[in-house]
Design a protein around this motif. Structure first.
Motif, PDB file in Angstrom:
ATOM      1  N   ILE A   1       0.880  -1.102  -0.072  1.00  0.00           N
ATOM      2  CA  ILE A   1      -0.075   0.088  -0.025  1.00  0.00           C
ATOM      3  C   ILE A   1       0.846   1.315   0.141  1.00  0.00           C
ATOM      4  O   ILE A   1       0.379   2.384   0.237  1.00  0.00           O
ATOM      5  N   LEU A   2       1.963   0.981  -0.292  1.00  0.00           N
ATOM      6  CA  LEU A   2       3.113   2.359  -0.264  1.00  0.00           C
ATOM      7  C   LEU A   2       2.704   3.062  -1.765  1.00  0.00           C
ATOM      8  O   LEU A   2       2.777   2.458  -2.848  1.00  0.00           O
ATOM      9  N   THR A   3       2.225   4.183  -1.636  1.00  0.00           N
ATOM     10  CA  THR A   3       1.987   5.085  -2.860  1.00  0.00           C
ATOM     11  C   THR A   3       2.861   6.014  -3.312  1.00  0.00           C
ATOM     12  O   THR A   3       3.037   6.601  -4.517  1.00  0.00           O
ATOM     13  N   VAL A   4       3.864   6.411  -2.490  1.00  0.00           N
ATOM     14  CA  VAL A   4       5.314   7.313  -2.864  1.00  0.00           C
ATOM     15  C   VAL A   4       6.334   6.493  -3.642  1.00  0.00           C
ATOM     16  O   VAL A   4       7.061   5.791  -2.997  1.00  0.00           O
ATOM     17  N   ASP A   5       6.452   6.823  -4.883  1.00  0.00           N
ATOM     18  CA  ASP A   5       7.661   5.994  -5.613  1.00  0.00           C
ATOM     19  C   ASP A   5       8.956   6.093  -5.118  1.00  0.00           C
ATOM     20  O   ASP A   5       9.480   4.890  -5.306  1.00  0.00           O
ATOM     21  N   ASP A   6       9.437   7.100  -4.720  1.00  0.00           N
ATOM     22  CA  ASP A   6      10.764   7.357  -4.097  1.00  0.00           C
ATOM     23  C   ASP A   6      10.873   6.342  -3.152  1.00  0.00           C
ATOM     24  O   ASP A   6      12.059   6.094  -2.714  1.00  0.00           O
ATOM     25  N   LEU A   7       9.888   6.327  -2.140  1.00  0.00           N
ATOM     26  CA  LEU A   7      10.103   5.475  -0.941  1.00  0.00           C
ATOM     27  C   LEU A   7      10.062   4.020  -1.276  1.00  0.00           C
ATOM     28  O   LEU A   7      10.667   3.253  -0.737  1.00  0.00           O
ATOM     29  N   ASP A   8       9.415   3.626  -2.384  1.00  0.00           N
ATOM     30  CA  ASP A   8       9.337   2.275  -2.864  1.00  0.00           C
ATOM     31  C   ASP A   8      10.723   1.836  -3.484  1.00  0.00           C
ATOM     32  O   ASP A   8      11.402   0.818  -3.380  1.00  0.00           O
ATOM     33  N   ARG A   9      11.417   3.064  -4.146  1.00  0.00           N
ATOM     34  CA  ARG A   9      12.472   2.594  -4.618  1.00  0.00           C
ATOM     35  C   ARG A   9      13.647   2.538  -3.744  1.00  0.00           C
ATOM     36  O   ARG A   9      14.638   1.878  -4.003  1.00  0.00           O
ATOM     37  N   ALA A  10      13.455   3.044  -2.577  1.00  0.00           N
ATOM     38  CA  ALA A  10      14.472   2.802  -1.567  1.00  0.00           C
ATOM     39  C   ALA A  10      14.915   1.249  -1.264  1.00  0.00           C
ATOM     40  O   ALA A  10      16.004   0.904  -0.983  1.00  0.00           O
TER      41      ALA A  10
END
Length: 312
Positions: free
Chosen positions: A209-218
């Motif tokens: 449910i993570l919607t922020v791409d930059d946080l997912d890329r981490a």
């Protein structure tokens, strides 16, 4: 001539309907009738009656109701610009001490959890010392910038947003890094290379449910790690890491404040990020909203490490 086609309300409207115009200005800035009523010292029905009266005079709708507040129509925008000219002229008649009256009411700020606690709250405390009649409502959530921002005066998001009908302004930079407690590392071993991280659980966001791409890329930059405590709240990641639930991928400006958290592979792994302010143009006309924005722009995390090579 139909009033809708006019560039702005004429002088007669401005003089004969001053209360209505200033009420519209309050609703435009605060987003809600009830909040505007409180700031004006009247009740909700008075605000509604004044807006309806202004719409009859101008010959069209000045506001439309959205899912989380009221938004201006084109006609309403022109009426607000006229009201601002009146306010500016009246402001020239007051002294500096009376200018504090402009910094009243409630400013609604949306921001991620860690930013709200460690950056926004101290900055707002300092602002309230200067303007004690001002109130701040902070809605904490880590999400993308909203395309419809009715009800929020100012929003802070991770990564530069793609938005319409609003301005995005860079606030500050930080990085996500790996941390663990000394007790956890002594019990489970300290990873010496990135590949050794796969033997450890990771405390981070709920991936599905993570919607922020930059946080997912981490996470994509890390080797495959099993999940320890996953949460939508980054403060839960910090607490879980302090409790020894695994290694946390945490904002450096948060972790550095706690001596119990020790960096893991600090020279190898860091994911750079930035915070951005999203502001509706009509909200920035409110002196209180502008003061909140300035306070946030001047605040920022004190970070003492550099971005690792290969992760910039």
């Amino acid at each position: 001539m139909h009033t809708e086609a006019m560039n702005a309300p004429d002088r007669r409207v401005m003089t004969d309907h001053l209360d209505e115009l200033m009420t519209l200005l309050a609703v435009a800035r605060l987003g809600r009738y009830t909040t505007a009523a409180d700031s004006l010292g009247v009740n909700h029905s008075t605000v509604s009656r004044r807006i309806s009266s202004l719409e009859r005079v101008l010959g069209g709708r000045v506001m439309l109701r959205g899912t989380s507040g009221w938004a201006l129509t084109d006609l309403g925008q022109r009426a607000v610009e006229a009201a601002e000219k009146i306010e500016e002229a009246m402001g020239g008649l007051t002294d500096h001490e009376q200018d504090h009256a402009a910094f009243t009411g409630t400013v609604r700020l949306g921001a991620p959890d860690a930013y709200s606690v460690h950056i926004a709250a101290p900055a707002m405390a300092g602002l309230l010392h200067r303007y004690p009649q001002l109130s701040i409502e902070n809605i904490s959530a880590t999400q993308r910038a909203r395309q419809v921002r009715s009800g929020l005066d100012l929003e802070v998001v991770v990564e530069k947003p793609e938005i319409r009908h609003a301005t995005a302004s860079h606030l500050t930079d930080y990085a996500l890094r790996l941390y663990a407690t000394r007790e956890y590392l002594e019990r489970n071993g300290t990873p010496r290379t990135a590949s050794e991280l796969s033997a450890h659980p990771l405390n981070y966001y709920v991936e599905s449910i993570l919607t922020v791409d930059d946080l997912d890329r981490a996470v994509a930059r890390l080797p495959r790690m099993r999940r320890g405590v996953a949460s939508t709240n980054i403060l839960a990641h910090v607490t879980a890491t302090l409790a020894g639930a695994g290694i946390g991928l945490l904002p450096d400006y948060v972790a550095q404040k706690d001596p119990r958290l020790h960096p893991v592979l600090a020279e190898e792994i860091a994911h750079p990020l930035s915070y951005w302010a999203v502001i509706r143009p009509d909200a920035m006309r409110n002196p209180a909203v502008e003061a909140v924005y300035r306070a946030l722009a001047e605040a920022g995390p004190a970070v003492h490490t550099q971005i690792a090579p290969g992760f910039s």
